[in-house]
Design an enzyme around this catalytic site. Structure first.
Site, PDB file in Angstrom:
ATOM      1  CD  GLU A   1     -16.402  52.655   1.227  1.00 49.78           C
ATOM      2  OE1 GLU A   1     -15.425  53.301   0.518  1.00 49.78           O
ATOM      3  OE2 GLU A   1     -16.338  51.376   1.621  1.00 49.78           O
TER       4      GLU A   1
ATOM      5  CD  GLU B   1     -17.790  46.974   0.090  1.00 51.95           C
ATOM      6  OE1 GLU B   1     -18.229  47.227  -0.961  1.00 51.95           O
ATOM      7  OE2 GLU B   1     -16.646  47.207   0.605  1.00 51.95           O
TER       8      GLU B   1
END
Length: 523
Positions: free
Chosen positions: A163, A266
């Protein structure tokens, strides 16, 4: 019949020799496979105590310390049986200490049939979305992790970032992460090529950049692109959700033609949370026929209970206590029976690189591969350099003094991912960059006695021009001359990045000023 995507014959062979190395996973097209051709689906759990929080971007934020989850035998003896009880066949770690010994934990994982995907960064050495750089220090960190972990057959591969780009406001950072993917892949090919080991990226789910970022990491050249795509997604929440409500149906459609494996790096919304168990209906969906044709499983966030309340297990007085979330996930994993394919997967086909636009500011021209030998040669060839005891906190004021008024002197250390223009020394550490600009200023002042002082921050040295450095320095000068002329950096294939042409609005001075501000902030 299959269990966890493994044929019964393979399971039988593993049970006979429990302590033997697990067969290494390989990639064919857009799927993972065991060596015998059976498709591999990740049934994963994130495993890192006291590190980050869901969705925070662990390569660009976080504390300045971390706990290596694979360096403590006692903890692994406590946790690996519980991971196995959950039906786990993969864990994801976010930071490991490459100087530590991981043999005990990796053997426990081997014996339990569990594979590892490891992030390469750690909090102090990571690509920061606000001040992105790809430097010799970072490359050295990544290489050390690769060296320490690649000897284990149950390491599937690595994440070069998590990210780092998480919105349309920081897309330029992706150029630096993709350079990290490229250079880590090169290192693995050169040093650890006895088997396939992958390098990928873990992205958040942002509608504004979803198409551009997935294409960017899988475009231009295979050797520069990600080997797999991790997707951090938390959109399936509560027992009222569904494929449509969560948008999972759209994700399946979106990735249906993606040419590399995709999995949830995730997942697992914690709504409901608190005293109520998480429902994990998304787990059931992920291993159903609606998704297994596109997604290769996923990794539930998170084994350890922390303040963010995502935990499956709570550690109390050094002991692991199973939570309601543990039992809820265990039931869902027990039902998961993904039906894969033994046929060859879709042939890889690179995407088109995204065009520069308001929502995408990363050129396909990538930063140069960090080269410590070049940086060292450059420093030795300078006459004015920072004092050896100069503190990093003092760097910023010197950079600002030189570069704010003499932008032409700082071309060689500047990096602009939007224009695709990178100075040859933009990949050096800040001390080497400081030597470059100090000496450039000193030479411009005709080597005046007071020109190499900078309020006591610098001193002169006898410059050395070694024969072994000549070719490196000559090549670097050519790169810097092109950068000064506003020409985008060429790739190894000498293929110009036409998409970046015309993006140097205001000339080098404008983007140097921005780059210098970043250097000053980081120093």
């Amino acid at each position: 019949m299959k269990s966890n995507g493994v044929s019964l014959s393979l399971l039988a062979s593993l049970s006979v020799v429990a302590a033997a190395d697990l067969p290494s996973i390989v990639v064919k097209g857009n799927k993972f496979f065991y060596p015998n051709g059976t498709q591999f689906f990740m049934k994963g759990v994130a495993y890192q105590q006291e590190f980050g929080a869901a969705g925070t971007g662990t390569t660009s934020t976080g504390s300045n310390s971390y706990i290596d989850p694979l360096a403590n035998k006692a903890n692994c003896e406590r946790d690996v049986p519980l991971l196995k009880e959950l039906g786990t066949n993969t864990i994801r770690t976010y930071a490991i200490d490459p100087t530590a010994n991981h043999d005990a934990c990796m053997k426990l994982l081997q014996d339990a049939g569990i594979y590892v995907v490891a992030d390469l960064s750690e909090p102090k050495l990571s690509i920061n979305r606000e001040e992105p750089k790809w430097t010799t220090d970072l490359l050295e960190r990544y290489q050390k992790v690769v060296d320490s972990m690649s000897k284990y057959s149950n390491v599937i591969g690595y994440f070069a970032g998590n990210e780092v780009t998480n919105s349309k406001n920081n897309t330029a950072a992706s150029a630096f992460v993709k350079a990290a993917v490229r250079d880590t892949k090169r290192y693995i090919k050169d040093k650890h090529n006895s088997r396939w080991i992958g390098v990928g990226y873990a992205s958040n789910d942002d509608e504004d950049i979803r198409t551009d970022i997935t294409n960017y990491f899988n475009c231009d050249k295979t050797e520069d692109s990600a080997d797999y795509w991790g997707y951090n997604i938390y959109s399936w929440c509560g027992d009222k959700s569904s494929m449509k409500i969560s948008g999972y149906d759209k994700q399946v459609e979106f990735f249906s033609n993606y040419s590399i494996p995709v999995f949830f790096a995730e997942y697992g919304c914690n709504d409901p949370g608190g005293a109520e168990a998480r429902v994990f209906e998304d787990t059931e969906a992920l291993y159903s026929s609606e998704m297994t044709g596109v997604f290769s499983g996923g990794i539930v966030y998170m084994y350890f209970q922390e303040d963010n309340d995502y935990g499956l297990v709570q550690i109390k007085d050094g002991k692991a206590v199973k939570m309601k979330n543990f039992e809820a996930l265990k039931k869902k994993m027990a039902k998961a029976n993904p039906q894969g394919t033994t046929s060859s997967a879709k042939e890889a086909k690179l995407a088109e690189c995204p065009s520069l636009a308001v929502n995408w500011q990363a050129s396909k021209a990538l930063p140069p591969q960090p080269n410590k030998a070049l940086c060292d040669c450059m420093v030795r060839s300078r006459s004015c350099v920072p004092k050896s005891n100069l503190k990093e906190k003092s760097f910023g004021s010197v950079f600002d003094f030189i570069c704010s008024k003499n932008t032409d002197l700082c071309v060689g250390i500047s990096a602009n991912a939007t224009s695709g223009i990178y100075g040859a020394y933009s990949m050096c550490d800040d001390s080497a960059k400081l030597a470059f600009v100090m000496d450039a200023y000193y030479q411009k002042q005709n080597s005046g006695a007071s020109s190499c002082d900078f309020d006591g921050a610098a001193n002169t040295q006898t410059a050395t021009n070694e024969d072994s450095c000549a070719a490196l320095l000559k090549s670097a000068k050519e790169v810097n001359d092109n950068a000064a002329a506003g020409k985008p950096t060429q790739s190894d294939s000498k293929k110009k990045d036409s998409g970046a042409m015309g993006m140097t609005v205001g000339g080098p001075a404008a983007w140097i000023a921005a780059a210098v501000a970043v250097v000053a902030m980081s120093a």
